[in-house]
Design an enzyme around this catalytic site. Structure first.
Site, PDB file in Angstrom:
ATOM      1  N   ARG A  64      -5.989   3.365   6.618  1.00  0.00           N
ATOM      2  CA  ARG A  64      -5.940   3.942   4.945  1.00  0.00           C
ATOM      3  C   ARG A  64      -6.472   3.325   4.162  1.00  0.00           C
ATOM      4  NH1 ARG A  64       0.055   2.886   2.321  1.00  0.00           N
ATOM      5  NH2 ARG A  64       0.162   4.796   0.982  1.00  0.00           N
ATOM      6  N   HIS A  68      -7.848   5.376   1.466  1.00  0.00           N
ATOM      7  CA  HIS A  68      -7.737   5.007  -0.285  1.00  0.00           C
ATOM      8  C   HIS A  68      -9.092   4.561  -0.802  1.00  0.00           C
ATOM      9  CE1 HIS A  68      -3.301   6.098  -0.980  1.00  0.00           C
ATOM     10  NE2 HIS A  68      -3.688   6.366   0.166  1.00  0.00           N
ATOM     11  N   ASN A  96      -0.778   2.287  -4.516  1.00  0.00           N
ATOM     12  CA  ASN A  96      -1.793   1.140  -3.235  1.00  0.00           C
ATOM     13  C   ASN A  96      -0.999   0.492  -3.682  1.00  0.00           C
ATOM     14  OD1 ASN A  96      -4.148   2.747  -2.806  1.00  0.00           O
ATOM     15  ND2 ASN A  96      -4.931   2.043  -4.843  1.00  0.00           N
ATOM     16  N   HIS A 196      -2.394   9.661  11.087  1.00  0.00           N
ATOM     17  CA  HIS A 196      -0.501   9.328  10.971  1.00  0.00           C
ATOM     18  C   HIS A 196       0.007   9.305  12.650  1.00  0.00           C
ATOM     19  CE1 HIS A 196      -0.185  10.004   6.614  1.00  0.00           C
ATOM     20  NE2 HIS A 196      -0.563   9.171   6.406  1.00  0.00           N
TER      21      HIS A 196
END
Length: 322
Positions: A64, A68, A96, A196
């Site tokens: 992740r 990001h 975040n 996920h």
């Protein structure tokens, strides 16, 4: 007597060289550090494996973190920068803050590489390699990583907060558009969403969904999730994104969607009668295809607007500018 306009062979050759010369374009390469820091990749891998051995959830966090980073001004390690005189940190952007993790793991891996080859390996490359190693560590696919990224001298908190990153309640068309904006197609989007299959989400991100009594959520699944996510309070309580195998990289995420057991709205929307239903079905039936497409999409994502050549710099400490 020769004309003054006649070129000698040497002059003609020089003219051709000058005319056809274009500056070399820096490119990413799988062998980028072979000469300058030959043990970089194995050193980073060891550091990442150690971190995930301590906390298996860290694999999801590193994937992740890389995601990001790349979606906000490219894969340039801008997300790793703390606030400073010229920096407004992306760490404090809404998507975040108190959510994205793993900064210290990247810093530790970078520190180990700095002992070997000071000022050679970028934080952006460390983060990219960490994502690959994290996937492999928990049973996911591996892939060849092209290297040579350099680190940004800026961060962009505003961009991180204003649509560059997909939201947890985003509708399908919005998700497709967000990925398209960085050169990733719909199949890439569904494959990357499969990350996920690992990790956890905070209660506030899925509360509305589990209390909606909607037709797109399994009633038993919703009831189970309510135990750790009350209607008020408990915003930061965690729930696994994949209830079945939350610490292993597999294709259960897609099977969950077909059973209406996606935790986030942005998960379930991938299987809700729209254009991505067929891809979800394909991945739920074919783990090898999912793994292959996930690896290909991760490679594409890791090459979003990299800084190369003389652009940016190599940070010695990932959280701060020199």
């Amino acid at each position: 007597m020769a004309s003054k306009n006649t070129f000698s062979p040497i002059c003609l050759l020089l003219l051709l060289i000058v005319t056809n010369y274009t500056p070399s374009q820096a490119q990413l390469s799988t062998t980028f550090y072979d000469d300058t820091c030959p043990n970089a990749l194995s050193t980073i891998r060891t550091s990442i494996r150690t971190a995930i051995s301590r906390e298996r959830r860290m694999a999801a966090s590193l994937l992740r973190l890389h995601f990001h980073d790349c979606f906000v001004q490219g894969c340039d390690a801008s997300i790793l920068l703390d606030d400073g005189p010229s920096i407004v940190s992306e760490k404090n952007a809404f998507p975040n803050k108190n959510s994205v993790r793993g900064y210290e793991v990247i810093e530790a891996a970078k520190s180990e590489v700095e002992k070997l080859c000071p000022g050679v390996v970028s934080c952006a490359d460390v983060l990219t390699l960490a994502a690959r190693d994290a996937s492999e560590m928990v049973g996911g696919p591996s892939w060849s990583v092209k290297l040579g990224r350099r680190d940004s001298t800026t961060a962009n908190k505003v961009l991180a907060e204003t649509g560059a990153l997909p939201g947890f309640t985003a509708p399908l068309e919005s998700l497709i558009s967000t990925f398209d904006n960085v050169g990733l197609n719909t199949r890439d989007m569904v494959a990357l969403s499969g990350a996920h299959t690992l990790g956890q989400a905070q209660c506030f991100t899925f509360r509305d969904r589990i209390y909606s009594n909607g037709s797109n959520i399994d009633a038993g699944f919703a009831s189970t999730r309510r135990r750790r996510c009350p209607t008020i309070d408990g915003n930061t309580n965690l729930a696994a994104l994949d209830l079945v195998t939350p610490n292993s990289f597999d294709n259960n995420y897609f099977k969950n969607l077909i059973q209406k057991k996606g935790l986030l709205e942005s998960d379930q929307v991938l299987f809700s009668g729209g254009s991505t239903d067929s891809i979800v079905t394909e991945y739920s039936n074919n783990r090898n295809k999912f793994n292959s497409d996930f690896a290909a999409a991760m490679i594409k994502m890791s090459e979003i607007k990299p800084l190369m050549g003389q652009e940016g710099l190599i940070r010695r400490i990932c959280s701060a500018l020199p």
